[in-house]
Every structure is written in structure tokens, then in C-alpha cells.
Design a protein around this motif. Structure first.
Motif, PDB file in Angstrom:
ATOM      1  N   VAL A 198      12.103 -21.966 -86.267  1.00  0.00           N
ATOM      2  CA  VAL A 198      11.030 -22.128 -87.252  1.00  0.00           C
ATOM      3  C   VAL A 198      10.203 -20.851 -87.360  1.00  0.00           C
ATOM      4  O   VAL A 198       9.962 -20.351 -88.464  1.00  0.00           O
ATOM      5  N   SER A 199       9.816 -20.306 -86.222  1.00  0.00           N
ATOM      6  CA  SER A 199       8.925 -19.160 -86.301  1.00  0.00           C
ATOM      7  C   SER A 199       9.638 -17.947 -86.889  1.00  0.00           C
ATOM      8  O   SER A 199       9.056 -17.192 -87.657  1.00  0.00           O
ATOM      9  N   LEU A 200      10.922 -17.788 -86.544  1.00  0.00           N
ATOM     10  CA  LEU A 200      11.662 -16.675 -87.139  1.00  0.00           C
ATOM     11  C   LEU A 200      11.791 -16.859 -88.652  1.00  0.00           C
ATOM     12  O   LEU A 200      11.626 -15.927 -89.433  1.00  0.00           O
ATOM     13  N   ASN A 201      12.056 -18.098 -89.037  1.00  0.00           N
ATOM     14  CA  ASN A 201      12.257 -18.383 -90.449  1.00  0.00           C
ATOM     15  C   ASN A 201      10.987 -18.225 -91.273  1.00  0.00           C
ATOM     16  O   ASN A 201      11.042 -17.902 -92.454  1.00  0.00           O
ATOM     17  N   MET A 202       9.849 -18.461 -90.631  1.00  0.00           N
ATOM     18  CA  MET A 202       8.576 -18.318 -91.330  1.00  0.00           C
ATOM     19  C   MET A 202       8.433 -16.888 -91.835  1.00  0.00           C
ATOM     20  O   MET A 202       8.136 -16.646 -93.009  1.00  0.00           O
ATOM     21  N   GLY A 203       8.646 -15.940 -90.938  1.00  0.00           N
ATOM     22  CA  GLY A 203       8.550 -14.538 -91.325  1.00  0.00           C
ATOM     23  C   GLY A 203       9.536 -14.219 -92.431  1.00  0.00           C
ATOM     24  O   GLY A 203       9.217 -13.554 -93.424  1.00  0.00           O
ATOM     25  N   TRP A 204      10.710 -14.760 -92.251  1.00  0.00           N
ATOM     26  CA  TRP A 204      11.775 -14.524 -93.208  1.00  0.00           C
ATOM     27  C   TRP A 204      11.424 -15.093 -94.574  1.00  0.00           C
ATOM     28  O   TRP A 204      11.675 -14.474 -95.612  1.00  0.00           O
ATOM     29  N   ALA A 205      10.816 -16.278 -94.568  1.00  0.00           N
ATOM     30  CA  ALA A 205      10.460 -16.927 -95.835  1.00  0.00           C
ATOM     31  C   ALA A 205       9.362 -16.141 -96.552  1.00  0.00           C
ATOM     32  O   ALA A 205       9.358 -16.050 -97.790  1.00  0.00           O
ATOM     33  N   ILE A 206       8.434 -15.561 -95.804  1.00  0.00           N
ATOM     34  CA  ILE A 206       7.381 -14.756 -96.422  1.00  0.00           C
ATOM     35  C   ILE A 206       8.002 -13.531 -97.098  1.00  0.00           C
ATOM     36  O   ILE A 206       7.720 -13.227 -98.262  1.00  0.00           O
ATOM     37  N   ILE A 207       8.892 -12.847 -96.391  1.00  0.00           N
ATOM     38  CA  ILE A 207       9.572 -11.681 -96.979  1.00  0.00           C
ATOM     39  C   ILE A 207      10.328 -12.093 -98.235  1.00  0.00           C
ATOM     40  O   ILE A 207      10.304 -11.408 -99.260  1.00  0.00           O
ATOM     41  N   ASN A 208      10.983 -13.231 -98.132  1.00  0.00           N
ATOM     42  CA  ASN A 208      11.778 -13.722 -99.248  1.00  0.00           C
ATOM     43  C   ASN A 208      10.917 -13.948-100.488  1.00  0.00           C
ATOM     44  O   ASN A 208      11.263 -13.488-101.594  1.00  0.00           O
ATOM     45  N   ALA A 209       9.764 -14.637-100.287  1.00  0.00           N
ATOM     46  CA  ALA A 209       8.877 -14.909-101.421  1.00  0.00           C
ATOM     47  C   ALA A 209       8.335 -13.608-101.999  1.00  0.00           C
ATOM     48  O   ALA A 209       8.334 -13.401-103.236  1.00  0.00           O
ATOM     49  N   ALA A 210       7.906 -12.698-101.093  1.00  0.00           N
ATOM     50  CA  ALA A 210       7.365 -11.430-101.569  1.00  0.00           C
ATOM     51  C   ALA A 210       8.439 -10.616-102.283  1.00  0.00           C
ATOM     52  O   ALA A 210       8.183  -9.986-103.312  1.00  0.00           O
ATOM     53  N   GLY A 211       9.642 -10.677-101.727  1.00  0.00           N
ATOM     54  CA  GLY A 211      10.746  -9.934-102.328  1.00  0.00           C
ATOM     55  C   GLY A 211      11.065 -10.404-103.729  1.00  0.00           C
ATOM     56  O   GLY A 211      11.282  -9.607-104.650  1.00  0.00           O
ATOM     57  N   LEU A 212      11.083 -11.726-103.894  1.00  0.00           N
ATOM     58  CA  LEU A 212      11.358 -12.279-105.222  1.00  0.00           C
ATOM     59  C   LEU A 212      10.291 -11.822-106.216  1.00  0.00           C
ATOM     60  O   LEU A 212      10.600 -11.438-107.354  1.00  0.00           O
ATOM     61  N   SER A 213       9.039 -11.872-105.792  1.00  0.00           N
ATOM     62  CA  SER A 213       7.955 -11.446-106.678  1.00  0.00           C
ATOM     63  C   SER A 213       8.059  -9.948-106.973  1.00  0.00           C
ATOM     64  O   SER A 213       7.780  -9.498-108.069  1.00  0.00           O
ATOM     65  N   PHE A 214       8.487  -9.193-105.973  1.00  0.00           N
ATOM     66  CA  PHE A 214       8.598  -7.748-106.115  1.00  0.00           C
ATOM     67  C   PHE A 214       9.560  -7.380-107.238  1.00  0.00           C
ATOM     68  O   PHE A 214       9.282  -6.498-108.051  1.00  0.00           O
ATOM     69  N   ILE A 215      10.677  -8.075-107.303  1.00  0.00           N
ATOM     70  CA  ILE A 215      11.640  -7.735-108.340  1.00  0.00           C
ATOM     71  C   ILE A 215      11.343  -8.447-109.653  1.00  0.00           C
ATOM     72  O   ILE A 215      12.119  -8.401-110.592  1.00  0.00           O
ATOM     73  N   GLY A 216      10.178  -9.121-109.706  1.00  0.00           N
ATOM     74  CA  GLY A 216       9.762  -9.679-110.988  1.00  0.00           C
ATOM     75  C   GLY A 216      10.152 -11.123-111.217  1.00  0.00           C
ATOM     76  O   GLY A 216       9.902 -11.688-112.272  1.00  0.00           O
ATOM     77  N   LEU A 217      10.744 -11.745-110.186  1.00  0.00           N
ATOM     78  CA  LEU A 217      11.034 -13.167-110.284  1.00  0.00           C
ATOM     79  C   LEU A 217       9.952 -13.887-109.489  1.00  0.00           C
ATOM     80  O   LEU A 217       9.411 -13.361-108.543  1.00  0.00           O
ATOM     81  N   GLY A 218       9.670 -15.096-109.869  1.00  0.00           N
ATOM     82  CA  GLY A 218       8.688 -15.841-109.107  1.00  0.00           C
ATOM     83  C   GLY A 218       7.285 -15.603-109.613  1.00  0.00           C
ATOM     84  O   GLY A 218       7.027 -15.645-110.814  1.00  0.00           O
ATOM     85  N   VAL A 219       6.391 -15.362-108.638  1.00  0.00           N
ATOM     86  CA  VAL A 219       4.978 -15.240-109.002  1.00  0.00           C
ATOM     87  C   VAL A 219       4.795 -14.052-109.944  1.00  0.00           C
ATOM     88  O   VAL A 219       5.397 -12.993-109.767  1.00  0.00           O
ATOM     89  N   ARG A 220       3.956 -14.254-110.969  1.00  0.00           N
ATOM     90  CA  ARG A 220       3.784 -13.185-111.950  1.00  0.00           C
ATOM     91  C   ARG A 220       2.370 -12.632-111.928  1.00  0.00           C
ATOM     92  O   ARG A 220       1.430 -13.346-111.559  1.00  0.00           O
TER      93      ARG A 220
END
Lengths: 593, 281
Positions: free
Chosen positions: B203-225
């Protein structure tokens, strides 16, 4: 240093750093081992036997450190020596045989290679002849077809064979001292005898010194010259085998000797010299003669359970090449008959012993009777009802579940590590008695705890905070919580120390008399079985080979197999022992001369 | 409860790394809950007179191209990033362990189906799979969460399957059967608590991973705008200004992202010790 003793441990103290401060594991332990001598270190778990051995080998855990005293081996101070020089000593001069041979062998290396490793490490062989030497060692420990076994992996060998390989590794470099740390735990009595005889033969012929660490007084008596008794990190008594058993000095030694069941011992005598009051169960039930209850059972044969022609077949893994579903396999070859048509009856209030070596089908039988496993064919009529009609997967939620309960072999494994003792006992009450959490249940649990002699303040503890005997009590309390008619005891004492075993056996006997349960006592130790059971059934290869009263079977076995089992149990009957001991002394004298 | 706090104190005292990670975790939680009170400026108010000013005492982390305070935006973004990670990990932990436990306990067809399903998901490059899901379903916070759940599922399923299949024949499971527990009850009350320590590390490893994932998606313009305050977008917006020397726009959200991931990665051991009863004495 004296000229004969070449391992001498002087006032050795070892401390361990733990969460609750420093714990003293060894307290001023002294011991001497002479050339060619077999020294037994006897004591119960936690007495510091293994720590002594590990300290001598320099294999102490990181948390432990020597806080005083020294250990000398042939002029070398082992407690001060450098790791590199210790590494040269280990295997070359001092060898060790470990408790669990399967864990001590590397599972992904052929056993022959593992013997070669030691030989090469200590330059006992060159690349050219190492293979021959390894095969020679395998041959010496009496493994058949050494050429073939050289390539075997540990998982392909039986427990006894693995221990033989361990012996081969330990003795490969002709060390001068062998430390055997409970070398036969987990092995059958017959295998135990064979293994110990082998160790004795090989070490005698090389005039090797042996330190044999064991909890089994019988074994120590049979194979040692001198015995040190340890308790709580201290050596309480050192004496030759003969004096120790005929004239024990320390009260703890007396207690141990009394608690070890022999063929003649009686249940009530096991704890006679027990001094620790808290562990003693004082009750009248124990003194009730077993034979009198036997005669009662004979008078009114009220059958509780009848097992008729029970068979269990396990499919064997197909060892051949991969087969498609349409390619027919010969099913008769690929089956293993674990239980091969056994029939017996069990009366109300009777206890029946089921004895045999591992793999004889006794555990499978008990699993089928507890309905944890489905039978292949056969019937079990329990309390007038054929319970084999109900598949095992449905049995757990039926009212019949209450009537058959079980006490498991390993108290560590059978208690959920995340449940407190209270929760463990509450589990069957919640699901089988339909009780609700509350005052009534707490009272019932406290009553059960009192019945099995578990102090109430321990109820809130987790299993790892309890001792072996306390865990066994929790397991028993859970089993009797729902007032079963039949209690299956699957080697309930095999993981316990002798003195705890004695108390638990007395407890079981008292509960039987109080609650009128029937017992099916599964064990490999006939001496223990006869203490608790009126009748005994001996199993071999899935079949019943002999049935009779416990006394008769033990005293006058009819079958060769039973006789072999009984002979393999190490005893310490004074008359017999004196003879062997004299022989030992003679041998020693001749060797020194 | 008192016992828990004592145990917590002990675990903290044993390992300074655990103390560090847990205190960072509590700071992050604090920012997520009370960020709007701490933030000195409104993160969405532009200030045309004060664009691209470097870090100063007025604006600790400087201002961006529209004159918004970067410090306030970094703090406000904690809630969104943490929210996405926590909800995604919680749901995939739940579904994944139910699937994995059933597969490990019953074996047979359940095992085969769950096993092949997780193999199929793992066969894709996971970030690309998440990109595909979000772009197909539309840019929204919920869709980022769904995508993160799906790509995290196989990890939980596999870990719990292995753990359960090792322990399913343990003595205490047999004993629970004798106590009248049905299979489902054994799974839920006997086996699951015992696989929790291992799952906690995951769980704790995945938490970090999920944050990167969300930020990454937003970074490339998908997700949060934009103009939403989110670490990934902020890094993306700042990236164009790095060349011209305005490094603070990308740097500070990047550091926040890194620290959050770092904290969760360190927390694993501490979390395991906390839920492992063997460590209690």
C-alpha cells in the motif's frame, strides 16, 4: 588446561539485547569435553543449550554477545578469535549437525555438491578427487546407491536421509569435535534410532568428541557418557549417566527424570517431584485408575463411533511427460492409498490410541473423522448417524460440528497469531453455540480457562506472548468449549517439553473423567499413548497392523512392526543402562591406553 | 487504544527513518486538510503587476506567469493529489485483495481467471494503459482515479493470492473450520488480518506510485486541467519557463511531488511493524 579436555568452557555468560532490556541467556556455564567423550547437554526449551553450542561455534546472533568467561578449544580462545580463523575451524575442527536437516541443506544444490563444498573449502580434496571423496562419504553414512544419490536434491530425500547427508557434511573433514543440536527432532523413532546409531558408530571409530544437545533424557542416557543438565541458562548438575539416573542430586533433574514417560510409568507419578506449584494441576481425577475405567467400558459397550472400511486415495502427481486430456493415463499407478480400508469402533468415554510412524496414514484418518477431509469410500457412523454422507466442505456449519473437536499438534501453528487467547476460545462459542459477545460469554471463557488451568490474566495475550504449555492449554480450552463428545488429539504434546507434557497429559486425563469425552489420541510415541489410552491401534502403510489394550501391546507386541517401534524408543531403565554404560567406560579406557 | 499508542511510540523509537517518514506524512495530511487556511494568498487570483517574480519574503516560492503565488498553489494542490492517490489505492486494495484472497483460497478456476486477468493488465505498459483509459473516458478527476485503480489491481491481487495460498492450510485455519466458520468467514476474519503486514508495504509503495501517476497524467495534459492547482500541471506550466531562467515555477511543485513520494516509500516498513502483532511484546 588438562591434557584430556580439549574443549573447555569456563564461566561463559551470554547476554541478548531485547526490547525489554538485556536478557541473560547463559549464566556462568562451564563444561569440559575430553577426547572421545560424548557429553550430553539436557534441558528444556529456553534453557540455553543451543546458545551454548552457537557461542562455541561463533555463530551467535547479532543481538547476542559474550559478557563474561571464555571458551577454549585446543589452546584457541573461541570467544576472542577472529572471524577468519573461526571460519577455518568450523567444519575442519568443529562441526555441527542442526536441528532441521531440511532447513540446513541448500535446497537448490545437489547434496553431493554440498559435501564437495566443505571438502574444497578446507583443502581436504582437489578438484580431481573431490567427487570420489564425496561419494565415499555418502556411502559411509549408509545411503544406498551413493553414485545415484550424489545428484539428488534435498527435496528428493526423506527427512532421515537429509540428516544423514548433514552428518556426511559434518564429518567430511574429520573434525575433532562434533556438536549435534537435537539431531533427531522431527524424525520417527525408528529413524531416530538409526541416525543416532550411525552418529555413534562414526564418531567412535574416529575417536571424535561429541556434544549432544537434546531434550530427551532417554536419548541422552542411551548415547552419552556424561550429562550436563541445564535450566534457565545455568548448569544445575553434571554427572556421568549412571550416577545421574540412579542418584540425581538437583531437584530439577529429579523433576525431569520423573516427567519422562517410560514403559512402566503412570500418569500420576509424572509430576510427583514437581516443585513449581503454579504448573501443577492438583486434582483427584488423576488418581482414578485407568484400568478400572477400562473394565467399566467393557461392561457396557456403548458404541460412540464405528468406522467401517475407510479408504482414502490421493492422486499422485504424474511424474512422466506432459499429457493432453485425451491421452489416457493409467489411474491405478497414479494413486496413493493413504488409508487402506481400516475399521474400528470407539466406545463412549473410551480413549483409543492411534500409533504409527509418519506417513502411515494416522493424520489422514483423523482428518477424515474430524470431517476436514473427504474419504474416498467407507463409512463413519457417529452417534448413530453416518457422517460421511455430509461433504467436508458443508460440515463446518452443521450442528454435528460441535460433537467432534480436535486438539492440534503444533500450538504455534494452530492459534491465529492475530487473535488473543480470549478471542481464540470465543471463536467456537460464537459460531457453534450462537453466543453473543457479552458478560455470559466472558464468564464461560473464564470458566474454561480455569478448567484447563490457564491464569485469567493471560487471556488478553497474543499467542507469541504465551509459553508452549500455555498455548497448548488455549488449544484444549478451544476444543472443549462446545462440549464435544469426541476429542481428537493429534500429537498434542509432541511440541512440548517433557515436564509440560506431563502436566498436559494429566490435564487431558482429568478433563476426560470430568466431561465424559471419548479421545482418539494420535501419536508416534507408545510410551505416551499408554499413559492416557485403554486401547491402542498400530497403523502401518494405511492399514491397522495390531490392536489391543495399551498394556498388552506395549508389553507383548504380536507384530514385528510394533516390536520395532517399541524397541526404537530410547529408555533409561537403570538395569539396562548400567550395562551399556560399563561398556562405554571400558571403550574409553582402552582408547586412552 | 492505549496499547496501540504505546506500540506506536515503540516503533517510532526504534527507527529514525520511520519517525521521519511518519512526521512527513502527518505534515502532508495537515496541508491537505487545512491547506486553504495556511495558504497566504488565494491560489487562483492573478496579479498582472507581479508576474514571474522570483522567490522573496512576499512570495516564498515566487509567482507564476499570471502572478499567482506558487507557495499557495503548492499547498492547495496537496489535497487534490493526495485525494486521488488515497481513493485510488483504497479501492484497488479492496478489490485486489478480495480477488487475490479468493484466488489463493479456492484455487482452481477462480485462481486461473484472476491470474490471467492480472497478467493481461500487467502486459500493457501501465502508464500508457492509464493514458488510454483517461483519454477514452474523458478528462476528469474521477477518470484518473478509475485508471489508477485498474493499473494497481494486479499488484494487490498477486500479493494477497501468494500470501493466502501459503497460509490456507495452516493449523489455525483448520481450527477455525472446527469452530464452525464458513470459508468466507475464515478468509475475512482469520486469513486477511494475517496477510495485512505484507499488504501494508505494498500500500505505501503504491501510494507514492499513484501520486506520480496522477501528476504524470496531468503533466501530459490528460486528467486535471488548468487552472486547477495540481503538482503535475504546475510542473508542466513551469517547464516552458525554465529555459528563460524562471526555474521556481517548476522546481517547487516538483520538490513537493518528490517529497510526497519519498515519504510514502519510506513509510512501508513502519506501517508493517505497526500492524504486525508479533512486534508487540
Amino acid at each position: 588446561m588438562s591434557n584430556t579436555s580439549f574443549l573447555s568452557v569456563k564461566n561463559l555468560s551470554v547476554d541478548f539485547k531485547t526490547r525489554n532490556g538485556i536478557v541473560r541467556a547463559l549464566d556462568k556455564v562451564s563444561l569440559e569435553v575430553a577426547k572421545g567423550e560424548v557429553l550430553g547437554i539436557v534441558g528444556e526449551s529456553g534453557s540455553g543449550k543451543s546458545v551454548t553450542a552457537y557461542t562455541v561455534m561463533g555463530l551467535l546472533d547479532d543481538a547476542g554477545y559474550v559478557s563474561g568467561g571464555s571458551a577454549w578449544f585446543d589452546g584457541i580462545n573461541l570467544t576472542k578469535a577472529k572471524e577468519s580463523s573461526l571460519r577455518d575451524l568450523r567444519g575442519r575442527e568443529i562441526s555441527m549437525i542442526f536441528q532441521n536437516p531440511r532447513a540446513a541443506l541448500n535446497p537448490i544444490r545437489p547434496v553431493g555438491k554440498q559435501i564437495e563444498d566443505v571438502l574444497l573449502r578446507h583443502a581436504q580434496a582437489t578438484r580431481h578427487n573431490v567427487r570420489d571423496k564425496a561419494i565415499e562419504m555418502i556411502d559411509k553414512v549408509k545411503i544406498l546407491e551413493p553414485e545415484h544419490r550424489y545428484h539428488s536434491y534435498p527435496f528428493e530425500l526423506s527427512g532421515g536421509m537429509c540428516q544423514r547427508v548433514m552428518i556426511a557434511i559434518a564429518l567430511a573433514c574429520n573434525p575433532r569435535l562434533l556438536i549435534a543440536d537435537e539431531p533427531t527432532t522431527g524424525l520417527d523413532v525408528t529413524t531416530q534410532k538409526a541416525t543416532m546409531d550411525l552418529i555413534q558408530e562414526l564418531t567412535r571409530s574416529r575417536n571424535m568428541s561429541v556434544v549432544l544437545i537434546t531434550h530427551d533424557l532417554g536419548m541422552a542416557a542411551a548415547y552419552c557418557d556424561r550429562i550436563e543438565v541445564m535450566q534457565k541458562g545455568k548448569v544445575v548438575e553434571t554427572a556421568s549417566v549412571n550416577t545421574l539416573f540412579t542418584n540425581p542430586q538437583h531437584s530439577y533433574t529429579k523433576k525431569l527424570i520423573a516427567a519422562s514417560p517410560g514403559p512402566d510409568s503412570k500418569l500420576e507419578n509424572l509430576t510427583k517431584s514437581t516443585l513449581e506449584k503454579d504448573e501443577t494441576v492438583t486434582d483427584e481425577g488423576v488418581t482414578a485408575d485407568i484400568r478400572s475405567s477400562d473394565s467399566i467400558a467393557e461392561k457396557r459397550p456403548d458404541v460412540l463411533m464405528e468406522v467401517i472400511d475407510l479408504v482414502k486415495i490421493f492422486p499422485k502427481r504424474n511424474k512422466g511427460s506432459f499429457k493432453w486430456p485425451w491421452q489416457k493415463t493409467d489411474s491405478t499407478i497414479n494413486e496413493f492409498r493413504a488409508v487402506d480400508g481400516i475399521s474400528f469402533t470407539l466406545n463412549r468415554g473410551e480413549s483409543l490410541g492411534l500409533v504409527g510412524e509418519s506417513g502411515c496414514g494416522k493424520s489422514t484418518t483423523s482428518s477424515i473423522i474430524t470431517r476436514l477431509l473427504d474419504q474416498t469410500s467407507g463409512k463413519i457412523v457417529f452417534d448413530g448417524e453416518d457422517i460421511t454422507q455430509i461433504p467436508a466442505s458443508h460440515f463446518s456449519r452443521l450442528p454435528q460440528r460441535k460433537k467432534i473437536q480436535m486438539v492440534f499438534q503444533d500450538p504455534n501453528d494452530s492459534l491465529n497469531p492475530r487473535y488473543t487467547a480470549h478471542d481464540v476460545i470465543a471463536d467456537p462459542l460464537l459460531h457453534l453455540m450462537g453466543m453473543r459477545k457479552g458478560k455470559e460469554m466472558t464468564e464461560k471463557i473464564e470458566q474454561l480457562a480455569a478448567m484447563v488451568g490457564l491464569p485469567l490474566h493471560l487471556l488478553s495475550r497474543f499467542p507469541h506472548q504465551l509459553s508452549g504449555g500455555q498455548k497448548a492449554r488455549v488449544g484444549i480450552a478451544r476444543a472443549i468449549a462446545v462440549d464435544p463428545m469426541l476429542l481428537i488429539l493429534d500429537e498434542p504434546t509432541s511440541a512440548l517439553d517433557v515436564s509440560v507434557q506431563a502436566v498436559v497429559l494429566q490435564l487431558l486425563n482429568r478433563l476426560k473423567n470430568e466431561l465424559g469425552m471419548s479421545y482418539l489420541f494420535v501419536s508416534h510415541d507408545l510410551n505416551v499413548v499408554h499413559l492416557l489410552c485403554e486401547r491402542v491401534m498400530v497403523m502401518n502403510k494405511g492399514r491397522v497392523v495390531e490392536t489391543g489394550t495399551a498394556h498388552e501391546v506395549l508389553r507383548n507386541p504380536q507384530q514385528d512392526y510394533t516390536r520395532k517401534l517399541i524397541d526404537a524408543i530410547p529408555h533409561f531403565e537403570p538395569e539396562r543402562m548400567t550395562k551399556t554404560n560399563c561398556k562405554n567406560i571400558k571403550l574409553e579406557v582402552s582408547q586412552i591406553a | 487504544m492505549k496499547q496501540f499508542f504505546r506500540h506506536f511510540k515503540y516503533i517510532m523509537g526504534e527507527n529514525p527513518v520511520t519517525v521521519l517518514s511518519f512526521s512527513m506524512f502527518f505534515i502532508i495530511i495537515f496541508f491537505a486538510l487545512f491547506g486553504s487556511w495556511i495558504a497566504p494568498y488565494d491560489p487562483y487570483v492573478t496579479d498582472a503587476a507581479n508576474t514571474l517574480s522570483p522567490p522573496s519574503w512576499q512570495h516564498l516560492f515566487g509567482t507564476d506567469n499570471l502572478g499567482r503565488d506558487v507557495f499557495s498553489r503548492v499547498i492547495i494542490a496537496t489535497r487534490l493529489d493526495l485525494g486521488i492517490a488515497v481513493s485510488a489505492v483504497a479501492v484497488s486494495f479492496l478489490i485486489g485483495s478480495i480477488l487475490g484472497c479468493s484466488a489463493g483460497f479456492w484455487g482452481g478456476w477462480t485462481d486461473r481467471i484472476v491470474g490471467r486477468l492480472s497478467d493481461t493488465i500487467m502486459a500493457f505498459p501501465l502508464f500508457v494503459l492509464a493514458m488510454g483509459i483517461v483519454s477514452a473516458m474523458g478528462n476528469s478527476v474521477e477518470n484518473i482515479i478509475y485508471a489508477t485503480i485498474i493499473i494497481n489491481l494486479p499488484f494487490y491481487a498477486r500479493v494477497s493470492r501468494t500470501e493466502v495460498s501459503v497460509q490456507r492450510n495452516a493449523g489455525y485455519v483448520q481450527a477455525a473450520r472446527l469452530s464452525g466458520c464458513s470459508d468466507t468467514r475464515i478468509l475475512a476474519t482469520q486469513l486477511f488480518p494475517n496477510i495485512l503486514p505484507t499488504m501494508m508495504v505494498q500500500v505505501s509503495l503504491n501510494m507514492g506510485w499513484a501520486i506520480i501517476n496522477a501528476a504524470g497524467l496531468s503533466f501530459i495534459g490528460l486528467g486535471v486541467r488548468a487552472p486547477e492547482a495540481e503538482w503535475g500541471i504546475m510542473v508542466a506550466e513551469g517547464a516552458t519557463y525554465i529555459v528563460s531562467g524562471e526555474w521556481w515555477m517548476a522546481f517547487f511543485p516538483g520538490v513537493a511531488l518528490m517529497l510526497a513520494v519519498f515519504c510514502f516509500n519510506l513509510m512501508g516498513d513502519g506501517m508493517r511493524d505497526l500492524v504486525d502483532p508479533q512486534r508487540r511484546t
